[in-house]
Design an enzyme around this catalytic site. Structure first.
Site, PDB file in Angstrom:
ATOM      1  N   GLN A  81       0.847  -1.199   0.000  1.00 31.48           N
ATOM      2  CA  GLN A  81       0.000   0.000   0.000  1.00 31.48           C
ATOM      3  C   GLN A  81       0.876   1.240   0.000  1.00 31.48           C
ATOM      4  O   GLN A  81       0.383   2.354  -0.069  1.00 31.48           O
ATOM      5  CB  GLN A  81      -0.880   0.026   1.253  1.00 31.48           C
ATOM      6  CG  GLN A  81      -1.860  -1.115   1.317  1.00 31.48           C
ATOM      7  CD  GLN A  81      -2.460  -1.249   2.713  1.00 31.48           C
ATOM      8  OE1 GLN A  81      -3.485  -0.672   3.005  1.00 31.48           O
ATOM      9  NE2 GLN A  81      -1.810  -2.002   3.571  1.00 31.48           N
ATOM     10  N   ASN A  82       2.181   1.019   0.118  1.00 35.30           N
ATOM     11  CA  ASN A  82       3.074   2.164   0.273  1.00 35.30           C
ATOM     12  C   ASN A  82       3.342   2.835  -1.061  1.00 35.30           C
ATOM     13  O   ASN A  82       3.443   2.174  -2.092  1.00 35.30           O
ATOM     14  CB  ASN A  82       4.380   1.722   0.928  1.00 35.30           C
ATOM     15  CG  ASN A  82       4.125   1.169   2.325  1.00 35.30           C
ATOM     16  OD1 ASN A  82       3.042   1.375   2.868  1.00 35.30           O
ATOM     17  ND2 ASN A  82       5.089   0.468   2.883  1.00 35.30           N
ATOM     18  N   HIS A  93      -1.663   1.280  -4.114  1.00 34.78           N
ATOM     19  CA  HIS A  93      -2.062   2.688  -4.055  1.00 34.78           C
ATOM     20  C   HIS A  93      -1.176   3.552  -4.947  1.00 34.78           C
ATOM     21  O   HIS A  93      -1.024   4.743  -4.696  1.00 34.78           O
ATOM     22  CB  HIS A  93      -2.037   3.191  -2.609  1.00 34.78           C
ATOM     23  CG  HIS A  93      -3.049   2.490  -1.738  1.00 34.78           C
ATOM     24  ND1 HIS A  93      -3.055   2.576  -0.370  1.00 34.78           N
ATOM     25  CD2 HIS A  93      -4.079   1.677  -2.062  1.00 34.78           C
ATOM     26  CE1 HIS A  93      -4.049   1.847   0.117  1.00 34.78           C
ATOM     27  NE2 HIS A  93      -4.678   1.292  -0.892  1.00 34.78           N
ATOM     28  N   GLY A 144       2.973  -4.567   8.966  1.00 36.42           N
ATOM     29  CA  GLY A 144       2.965  -3.110   9.158  1.00 36.42           C
ATOM     30  C   GLY A 144       1.795  -2.374   8.541  1.00 36.42           C
ATOM     31  O   GLY A 144       1.964  -1.289   7.989  1.00 36.42           O
TER      32      GLY A 144
HETATM   33  P1  OAD Z   1      -1.444   2.715   9.060  1.00 34.58           P
HETATM   34  O1  OAD Z   1      -0.762   3.901   9.644  1.00 34.58           O
HETATM   35  O2  OAD Z   1      -2.925   2.691   9.057  1.00 34.58           O
HETATM   36  O3  OAD Z   1      -0.956   1.393   9.822  1.00 34.58           O
HETATM   37  C1  OAD Z   1       0.421   1.151  10.037  1.00 34.58           C
HETATM   38  C2  OAD Z   1       0.543  -0.005  11.002  1.00 34.58           C
HETATM   39  O4  OAD Z   1       1.918  -0.327  11.126  1.00 34.58           O
HETATM   40  C3  OAD Z   1       0.023   0.304  12.395  1.00 34.58           C
HETATM   41  O5  OAD Z   1      -0.698  -0.808  12.865  1.00 34.58           O
HETATM   42  C4  OAD Z   1       1.297   0.495  13.223  1.00 34.58           C
HETATM   43  O6  OAD Z   1       1.138   0.057  14.566  1.00 34.58           O
HETATM   44  C5  OAD Z   1       2.258  -0.399  12.499  1.00 34.58           C
HETATM   45  N1  OAD Z   1       3.675   0.020  12.601  1.00 34.58           N
HETATM   46  C6  OAD Z   1       4.202   1.258  12.518  1.00 34.58           C
HETATM   47  N2  OAD Z   1       5.547   1.205  12.582  1.00 34.58           N
HETATM   48  C7  OAD Z   1       5.879  -0.103  12.723  1.00 34.58           C
HETATM   49  C8  OAD Z   1       7.106  -0.812  12.864  1.00 34.58           C
HETATM   50  N3  OAD Z   1       8.297  -0.204  12.843  1.00 34.58           N
HETATM   51  N4  OAD Z   1       7.054  -2.153  13.001  1.00 34.58           N
HETATM   52  C9  OAD Z   1       5.860  -2.804  13.016  1.00 34.58           C
HETATM   53  N5  OAD Z   1       4.672  -2.198  12.891  1.00 34.58           N
HETATM   54  C10 OAD Z   1       4.679  -0.860  12.738  1.00 34.58           C
HETATM   55  O7  OAD Z   1      -0.857   2.535   7.581  1.00 34.58           O
HETATM   56  P2  OAD Z   1      -1.428   1.627   6.424  1.00 34.58           P
HETATM   57  O8  OAD Z   1      -2.143   0.455   6.952  1.00 34.58           O
HETATM   58  O9  OAD Z   1      -0.307   1.391   5.485  1.00 34.58           O
HETATM   59  O10 OAD Z   1      -3.283   5.592   1.637  1.00 34.58           O
HETATM   60  O11 OAD Z   1      -2.471   2.615   5.746  1.00 34.58           O
HETATM   61  C11 OAD Z   1      -3.223   2.195   4.614  1.00 34.58           C
HETATM   62  C12 OAD Z   1      -3.499   3.361   3.700  1.00 34.58           C
HETATM   63  O12 OAD Z   1      -4.128   4.384   4.446  1.00 34.58           O
HETATM   64  C13 OAD Z   1      -2.263   4.004   3.145  1.00 34.58           C
HETATM   65  O13 OAD Z   1      -1.810   3.378   1.968  1.00 34.58           O
HETATM   66  C14 OAD Z   1      -2.661   5.430   2.908  1.00 34.58           C
HETATM   67  C15 OAD Z   1      -3.625   5.663   4.049  1.00 34.58           C
HETATM   68  O14 OAD Z   1      -4.697   6.481   3.775  1.00 34.58           O
HETATM   69  C16 OAD Z   1      -2.676   6.505   0.800  1.00 34.58           C
HETATM   70  O15 OAD Z   1      -1.706   7.121   1.089  1.00 34.58           O
HETATM   71  C17 OAD Z   1      -3.244   6.697  -0.523  1.00 34.58           C
END
Ligand code: OAD
Length: 488
Positions: free
Chosen positions: A269-270, A289, A401
């Site tokens: 998704q990154n 995305h 993540g």
């Molecule tokens: P989120 O910020 O929703 O979730 C990130 C997850 O990774 C969370 O559960 C954190 O606890 C975890 N996390 C953070 N740092 C970590 C680490 N070092 N090790 C392990 N876990 C870690 O991000 P996404 O799920 O990627 O859309 O978000 C999905 C979409 O929402 C994105 O692609 C974005 C956003 O709206 C767009 O940018 C178009």
């Protein structure tokens, strides 16, 4: 497939939030003729049918926004059950009820519980994450049957955990033996490089955007907002762009799976395109995305490499189209009918005399990075590869993540065959999807420890040669483990 998200930013979005509960006949459980068991079971079927019509991700994570009782129903999370909630199931009981439901099916489950008076409907609701609304406090237990029917239906639609996979050794063995691994990644795999994720409290990008004055921070990626005022997006784009060609140990892990011939597809998704820095091949990645790797003019569709507009994005400027500029220069001096550059003028600019408005000098289009905004479709490759390439081949799913809050990517674990084992690696557990093994902690630490135990060499400058990792059990969850660096 549409890219959607709940307006609240709390969970992945579905369609009309109210339909789902309204569509269930609230009289069908308990009040109609027939036994309570028959009525509740019938109502679970109705609820399931209604879910099929309205639930686009099947996540079940949207009780908060979906219910007709919206203000009254409270979601009760597993963490709360563990701490003890009055009149609710304990976490242990809740897990046992959920397992039993999947084992014996809805009708037998209702018969065994409500039918035999072994538990009240009110209490049983809590096993499935619903705290009964206060206005039903003094109501007879039958009044909770409709809610229970919906709760059971939702739980039953979830992928049940495979009971044979629980331990770290199971996870390591799965890694070693699997040949076609789907890796689904989110922002958490890049945070160790200094790129914020989205939803982490205090550090996530969305927690930093109050100053933009948006009603929902996700609007920063909303295509309608972008068209209205691209400066909002470009004011934060610099914060999510990687500055150097680095990659994290977790990216290196995905590359290692590729080198071992085990990577079927990395659905990311990154939008940071960092997988490429780690050497993950384009044919093994679906950038669900989109990414910053290319950008397109919103006006004339002229495409450039992301590097061409990188400097401007880093400055927080709005990159404009070189091709439009050229045409405008060629046409210079000619007054023509007003055309939009994809950005509407600021309201303040519209004040005053508008007599000349139709004859403004044309402006070049804005270069929009080819990332998928809310309101835009995901690349066709996403659904196509998932359903026509991976679904029949995959033998292990590793989700890393991501909070799995945004559909349709959040649907991926549910779309793949239920018999395929699934591992979740993240700092924060999710409750709307049940994985077979949850490996909690910093993903770089988790993957490096898994590799160590698998006897694989995962080389990366951020993994200290003498790193020692301890793995701690999580109370009440035999398949949940927390990874910690010793001494950290
Ligand atoms: P989120 O910020 O929703 O979730 C990130 C997850 O990774 C969370 O559960 C954190 O606890 C975890 N996390 C953070 N740092 C970590 C680490 N070092 N090790 C392990 N876990 C870690 O991000 P996404 O799920 O990627 O859309 O978000 C999905 C979409 O929402 C994105 O692609 C974005 C956003 O709206 C767009 O940018 C178009």
């Amino acid at each position: 497939m549409d890219f959607v998200s709940a307006p609240s930013g709390e969970s992945s979005s579905l369609k009309n939030p109210v339909l789902e509960v309204e569509a269930v006949d609230m009289t069908s459980a308990g009040v109609k003729g027939g036994t309570a068991t028959e009525n509740i079971t019938a109502a679970t079927e109705e609820a399931a049918q209604s879910e099929d019509e309205t639930d686009s991700d099947g996540s079940g994570d949207d009780w908060e926004s979906q219910s007709l009782y919206e203000d009254a129903i409270q979601v009760v999370r597993d963490e709360q059950l563990r701490d003890g909630v009055p009149d609710a199931c304990t976490l242990e009981e809740a897990i046992a009820y959920r397992r039993r439901l999947h084992d014996i099916g809805k009708a037998a489950f209702v018969e065994e519980t409500i039918g035999r008076d072994t538990v009240t409907a009110k209490k049983l609701c809590t096993a499935f994450g619903i705290l009964p609304p206060a206005f039903l406090d003094d109501a007879p237990d039958e009044a909770f049957h409709p809610l229970l029917a919906i709760a059971i239906s939702r739980e039953f639609q979830k992928r049940p955990k495979l009971p044979q996979y629980n331990t770290i050794d199971d996870a390591v063995k799965l890694l070693q033996e699997s040949k076609n691994i789907v890796v689904l990644t989110g922002a958490g795999i890049s945070t160790s490089l200094g790129i914020p994720d989205f939803r982490s409290k205090d550090t996530g990008l969305y927690s930093q955007l109050a100053h933009l004055g948006l009603s929902d921070p996700q609007e920063v990626f909303d295509i309608h907002v972008f068209r209205e005022d691209p400066s909002i997006f470009f004011s934060i784009a610099k914060d999510i762009l990687p500055t150097e060609k680095k990659f994290s140990p977790t990216h290196a892990f995905i590359r290692l799976l590729q080198d071992k011939g085990k990577l079927l597809t990395n659905y990311t998704q990154n939008i940071d395109n960092i997988e490429a820095n780690a050497g993950v091949l384009p044919e093994n990645i679906v950038q669900c995305h989109g990414s910053f790797a290319t950008a397109t003019c919103v006006k004339c569709d002229y495409k450039v490499s992301g590097d061409d507009i990188f400097d401007e994005i880093k400055k927080g400027a709005i990159p404009v189209c070189a091709s439009c500029r050229k045409s405008i220069a060629e046409d210079s001096g000619v007054k023509r009918k007003r055309s939009s550059n994809g950005a509407h003028k600021n309201r303040k600019d519209n004040d005053g005399d508008s007599s000349d408005e139709d004859y403004e000098i044309p402006t070049p289009g804005v270069m929009k990075p080819d990332i998928t905004f809310f309101g835009e479709d995901l690349p066709d490759e996403f659904g196509h590869r998932l359903l026509h390439h991976d679904r029949d081949r995959v033998d292990l799913v590793i989700v890393i993540g991501t909070s799995l809050k945004v559909a349709p990517v959040a649907e991926v674990p549910g779309v793949l065959p239920r018999t395929v084992p699934q591992i979740y690696i993240s700092r924060t557990p999710v409750s709307h999807t049940e994985f077979d093994i949850d490996l909690l902690g910093d993903c770089d630490v988790v993957v490096s420890e898994l590799c160590r135990r698998a006897g694989w060499e995962l080389k990366h400058e951020m993994i200290p040669a003498d790193e020692k990792v301890e793995v701690l059990p999580v109370e009440d969850y035999e398949s949940r483990h927390v990874f910690k660096v010793v001494g950290a």
